[in-house]
Design a protein around this motif. Structure first.
Motif, PDB file in Angstrom:
ATOM      1  N   HIS A  61       0.884  -0.730   0.087  1.00  0.00           N
ATOM      2  CA  HIS A  61       0.045   0.085   0.502  1.00  0.00           C
ATOM      3  C   HIS A  61       0.960   1.551  -0.163  1.00  0.00           C
ATOM      4  O   HIS A  61       0.136   2.153  -0.365  1.00  0.00           O
ATOM      5  N   ARG A  62       2.128   0.820   0.854  1.00  0.00           N
ATOM      6  CA  ARG A  62       3.166   1.923   0.415  1.00  0.00           C
ATOM      7  C   ARG A  62       2.960   2.768  -0.812  1.00  0.00           C
ATOM      8  O   ARG A  62       2.758   3.603  -1.324  1.00  0.00           O
ATOM      9  N   ARG A  86       0.062   5.438  -0.015  1.00  0.00           N
ATOM     10  CA  ARG A  86      -0.665   5.844   0.682  1.00  0.00           C
ATOM     11  C   ARG A  86       0.029   5.512   2.216  1.00  0.00           C
ATOM     12  O   ARG A  86       0.835   5.265   1.681  1.00  0.00           O
ATOM     13  N   ARG A  87      -0.382   6.599   2.793  1.00  0.00           N
ATOM     14  CA  ARG A  87       0.072   6.346   3.953  1.00  0.00           C
ATOM     15  C   ARG A  87      -0.235   5.805   5.215  1.00  0.00           C
ATOM     16  O   ARG A  87      -1.485   5.651   5.159  1.00  0.00           O
ATOM     17  N   ASP A 119      -4.268   6.079   5.983  1.00  0.00           N
ATOM     18  CA  ASP A 119      -5.013   6.112   4.578  1.00  0.00           C
ATOM     19  C   ASP A 119      -4.881   4.743   5.066  1.00  0.00           C
ATOM     20  O   ASP A 119      -6.376   3.554   4.954  1.00  0.00           O
ATOM     21  N   LEU A 133      -8.719  -1.881   0.520  1.00  0.00           N
ATOM     22  CA  LEU A 133      -8.528  -1.015   1.818  1.00  0.00           C
ATOM     23  C   LEU A 133      -9.724  -1.845   2.554  1.00  0.00           C
ATOM     24  O   LEU A 133     -11.208  -2.463   2.030  1.00  0.00           O
TER      25      LEU A 133
END
Length: 437
Positions: free
Chosen positions: A34-35, A39-40, A89, A220
């Motif tokens: 996801h990074r 995304r954070r 996120d 997510l």
């Protein structure tokens, strides 16, 4: 506090039926995937742990804080999750041991904050029994939010098919991760090898992320509502003080929250490396955290400049606080697992030797002049010293005495790893020389 002030953020709690199922590897892989999508990601680790968080920090790009309903306390957990939800996120929480193991357990933490659980199951030597394990984990505690299961260490596509054959309709398998020695993280006696010692860690995490890309975890998870909590201001009890902190591969067991608290109380932190034989920075107090001094006996013995500076610091009556491996460094000698013995600083009388079995494990608290501090102990070494303890810690789950606390001159030392935010006032007294009076 009204629900309208809550912050909503997708969150997932990774647990398992037991230890050694691959939780850290897969939590890191999800974070890295996801990074890489921009995304954070903020990752947390359940319970006392220093090794897994460094792996997870490399994957997410952010420090990894600990969550424990007893050691760090529910208010501290709630505040950290709320703060993360305002910036992230995705929030990931890696559990410890099995889902229902311990008091408090990973399940207790997940239920307290309403974070859905993803159970990682090592399927080595398993076929349809995977369905029974998944069913048991998902149904054992009614009301526990359950996201699904992830089959780990799958041998082949046929193996994957067998695993899913008997899965109950109400339990979702979000994907399978194939068995791959190239992504398995190396271990030693206290757990995983430290992140900074794994040369190909980046490549390993990218390989795990590539496997995650073939699962439903690319989406997510559902958002979770995290509510705020009123926090007291941290008192500036260490204003105008400089604390020298040992930090290298021999002394690396430091909670990020401990560093944050010392800074918040006004201290200036100056880091130094005994392994590099660095001079001790000018300081009012010294913090020697735990780590792996037993793996660096020859180097530590040869680090004469650091040793001389630490002896001068103590001779001047300045406070020195040492935890576990930091305490071992203060002794006359230390013997490693292979029987090799080396001279240490000689600032505390006694000797320690590494054993083959755990000599101390569990949550404990310590009552000092400033009140109770909470923490944990985890060590394979045994200490022989003529120095009488000034007090003993209290075990969380037993009436037996906990770890000894030793004081000699300006030195305060113990096997305990303390979580500083559990009592800032008591921590300040550790570094100002009046911890026990």
């Amino acid at each position: 506090m009204s629900a309208a002030t809550a912050r909503h953020c997708p969150a997932l709690f990774l647990s398992a039926p037991a230890s050694h199922q691959g939780k850290t590897t897969l939590t890191a892989g999800i974070a890295r995937y996801h990074r890489d999508q921009g995304r954070r990601v903020r990752v947390f680790k359940t319970g006392p742990d220093y090794l897994d968080p460094y792996i997870l920090e490399k994957a997410s790009g952010h420090p990894v804080q600990s969550l424990d309903l007893w050691m760090t306390g529910e208010p501290d957990c709630r505040r950290r999750l709320y703060d993360a939800a305002g910036d992230a996120d995705l929030i990931l929480i890696e559990g410890s041991m099995g889902l229902f193991d311990g008091t408090p357990s990973s399940a207790d933490l997940a239920e307290t904050f309403g974070v859905p659980v993803l159970a990682v199951v090592d399927t080595t030597g398993m076929a349809q029994t995977f369905a029974a394990v998944a069913h048991g984990l998902s149904s054992f505690r009614p009301g526990l939010p359950f996201h699904g299961v992830l089959a780990n260490c799958v041998a082949s596509s046929r193996h994957a098919e067998m695993l899913l054959q008997a899965l109950p309709a109400g339990v979702r398998c979000v994907g399978t991760v194939m068995r791959d020695e190239a992504i398995t993280l190396p271990e030693r006696h206290l757990g995983l090898v430290q992140a900074q010692e794994i040369d190909d860690l980046e490549a390993r995490q990218q390989q795990v992320a590539a496997q995650i890309a073939a699962t439903e975890l690319i989406a997510l998870p559902p958002p979770v509502a995290f509510v705020p909590i009123q926090s007291d201001a941290v008192p500036p009890l260490l204003a105008h003080m400089t604390i020298a902190v040992a930090r290298d591969n021999a002394f690396s067991f430091i909670y990020p929250a401990n560093i944050e608290l010392l800074t918040a109380m006004g201290a200036t932190l100056a880091f130094f490396s005994p392994l590099a034989d660095e001079a001790l920075p000018p300081a009012d107090a010294v913090y020697l955290p735990g780590g792996y001094p037993e793996l660096h006996l020859t180097t530590l013995t040869a680090s004469q400049r650091t040793a001389a500076n630490l002896r001068q610091h103590v001779a001047a009556g300045k406070p020195l606080y040492a935890e576990c491996g930091g305490m071992l460094y203060l002794l006359e000698s230390l013997t490693d697992k292979a029987g090799n013995c080396a001279d240490m600083l000689g600032l505390l009388p006694g000797h320690a030797a590494l054993g083959q079995r755990l000599a101390g494990l569990g949550l404990q608290s310590l009552r000092l002049a400033g009140g109770e501090l909470r923490g944990h102990t985890f060590h394979y070494s045994s200490l022989q010293t003529p120095l009488p303890p000034v007090t003993y810690a209290t075990r969380y789950s037993s009436s037996l005495p906990g770890e000894s606390l030793y004081c000699r001159g300006s030195i305060v030392a113990s096997y305990l790893h303390l979580y500083f935010p559990s009592n800032p006032v008591a921590v300040a007294r550790l570094f100002t020389g009046n911890a026990t009076s």
